[in-house]
Design an enzyme around this catalytic site. Structure first.
Site, PDB file in Angstrom:
ATOM      1  N   THR A 191       0.824  -1.210   0.000  1.00 30.97           N
ATOM      2  CA  THR A 191       0.000   0.000   0.000  1.00 30.97           C
ATOM      3  C   THR A 191       0.858   1.260   0.000  1.00 30.97           C
ATOM      4  O   THR A 191       1.868   1.308   0.685  1.00 30.97           O
ATOM      5  CB  THR A 191      -0.841  -0.020   1.294  1.00 30.97           C
ATOM      6  N   ARG A 219     -14.453  -7.017   2.254  1.00 29.38           N
ATOM      7  CA  ARG A 219     -13.480  -6.706   3.305  1.00 29.38           C
ATOM      8  C   ARG A 219     -12.823  -5.340   3.058  1.00 29.38           C
ATOM      9  O   ARG A 219     -12.442  -4.996   1.946  1.00 29.38           O
ATOM     10  CB  ARG A 219     -12.418  -7.797   3.351  1.00 29.38           C
ATOM     11  N   GLY A 221      -9.825  -2.774   4.913  1.00 30.98           N
ATOM     12  CA  GLY A 221      -8.791  -2.706   5.943  1.00 30.98           C
ATOM     13  C   GLY A 221      -8.696  -1.326   6.562  1.00 30.98           C
ATOM     14  O   GLY A 221      -9.690  -0.617   6.715  1.00 30.98           O
ATOM     15  N   THR A 242       0.970   0.858   6.469  1.00 36.76           N
ATOM     16  CA  THR A 242       0.854  -0.225   5.495  1.00 36.76           C
ATOM     17  C   THR A 242       0.932  -1.543   6.255  1.00 36.76           C
ATOM     18  O   THR A 242       1.508  -1.597   7.334  1.00 36.76           O
ATOM     19  CB  THR A 242       1.977  -0.148   4.432  1.00 36.76           C
TER      20      THR A 242
HETATM   21  C1  SD4 Z   1      -5.116  -3.350   4.118  1.00 34.58           C
HETATM   22  N1  SD4 Z   1      -3.276  -2.002   4.893  1.00 34.58           N
HETATM   23  O1  SD4 Z   1      -6.019  -3.456   3.302  1.00 34.58           O
HETATM   24  C2  SD4 Z   1      -3.994  -2.427   3.748  1.00 34.58           C
HETATM   25  C3  SD4 Z   1      -3.229  -2.999   2.631  1.00 34.58           C
HETATM   26  C4  SD4 Z   1      -1.951  -3.513   2.937  1.00 34.58           C
HETATM   27  O2  SD4 Z   1      -2.180  -5.448   1.656  1.00 34.58           O
HETATM   28  O3  SD4 Z   1      -1.093  -2.750   3.329  1.00 34.58           O
HETATM   29  N2  SD4 Z   1      -1.788  -4.813   2.716  1.00 34.58           N
HETATM   30  O4  SD4 Z   1      -5.075  -3.950   5.174  1.00 34.58           O
END
Ligand code: SD4
Length: 331
Positions: A191, A219, A221, A242
């Protein structure tokens, strides 16, 4: 499956999302000074982003150097990664959910604490720009799914198929076993979260992602959640994250880091405390990565992560530097 079990399994394995081993190529300037280490000097303009996204920071710097706003800089900076089809963790070309749908999350925040976000949005190549439109053109902060997509079309964004042939092939391969596996530091990037201070000294931030690969449909995040994946307070500084979003949400990580800076911690100390807070709640786990970066009003920067391998880029008059972050676990 119960929520906690799912999270445990999914972060254990979740999908091609994150990445493990430390690749030396990421540390092109390991000995160079991290921007903002001289406490007597205010550094501005400056841009900082998660990972080694040098084209993104270069774009942000181009905007800042011309006298552009930090808001324009972070938007245009992260758009570089959204457009990069080779980046399978952000924007167009991102990895899909377990049903083969690419759903994007993004948020943006300006110097006046205005903010906007889109969550789980399909078919739009630049979610960060839609998030900015949510901030500037609506009375709301977040738009989700079909509503976000519909709003984007109304604002003139074009429908785009975000699933590349490569991502589709990998997804079909993954479906054979449907096993979740945590790959820490995937592709040595992930990310993109970006923070910038412009020539006026004003701070803005942006964060954009395709989320965890092969996630459950729907989903979301931390990345589009103001306070979790990103937070800016123009009096204090900004932070962004991230990694495994569920864990960042549980501690409202970016808000926490900005508040710690408000209480006097340096960006580095605040990022370290942010990671430690997460590890305190995960005493038996070492199977996931999280990286935080932060900047304060003086342009001092910091970064910290769980596993070795996370780096962050800074671009200021002090140089265009890829900074390896210290880690909680020593590898
Ligand atoms: C999440 N923090 O969706 C983000 C993406 C990531 O894939 O950094 N990881 O959790």
């Amino acid at each position: 499956m119960k929520r906690r079990n799912f999270l445990k399994n999914s972060t254990l394995t979740t999908a091609g999302m994150i990445s493990v081993p430390f690749l030396a190529s990421c540390q092109e300037n390991p000995k160079q000074k991290t921007a903002g280490t001289d406490s007597n000097k205010t550094i501005k303009p400056i841009a900082i982003c998660t990972w080694n996204f040098m084209n993104a920071t270069a774009k942000a710097w181009e905007v800042l150097e011309k006298g552009g706003s930090s808001l324009d800089a972070v938007e245009q900076g992260v758009m570089v990664e959204e457009a990069d089809l080779n980046n399978e963790t952000v924007g167009n070309g991102g990895r899909p959910d377990r049903d083969g749908r690419v759903t994007l999350d993004a948020c943006i925040m300006d110097k006046d604490a205005n903010c906007g976000a889109v969550l789980c949005m399909e078919n739009i190549a630049h979610p960060i720009s839609v998030a900015r439109k949510v901030m500037e053109e609506t009375p709301h902060v977040m738009l989700v799914g079909k509503g976000a997509e519909q709003f984007a079309y109304e604002q003139g964004f074009k429908k785009t198929n975000l699933l590349t042939e490569k991502a589709k092939k990998e997804w079909l391969e993954w479906k054979k076993d449907s096993q979740y596996e945590t790959i820490i530091n995937i592709e040595n990037h992930d990310t993109i979260g970006m923070l910038a201070i412009d020539k006026d000294g004003d701070i803005a931030g942006a964060c954009t992602t395709s989320g965890m690969a092969y996630k459950m449909a729907g989903r979301v995040g931390d990345s589009p959640i103001i306070g979790a994946g990103l937070f800016v307070d123009n009096e204090v500084g900004g932070a962004t994250a991230t990694g495994v979003g569920e864990e960042v949400v549980r501690t409202v990580g970016s808000f926490l880091i900005v508040e710690l800076m408000r209480q006097g911690k340096s960006p580095q100390e605040a990022c370290e405390e942010g990671v430690k807070r997460i590890m305190k709640k995960n005493k038996d786990r070492e199977d996931f990565q999280i990286g935080f970066i932060a900047i304060n009003k003086k342009g001092e920067t910091g970064g910290y992560c769980i596993h070795p391998g996370f780096t962050y880029r800074t671009y200021s008059e002090e140089g265009h530097i890829n900074n390896p972050a210290e880690s909680f676990l020593k590898g």
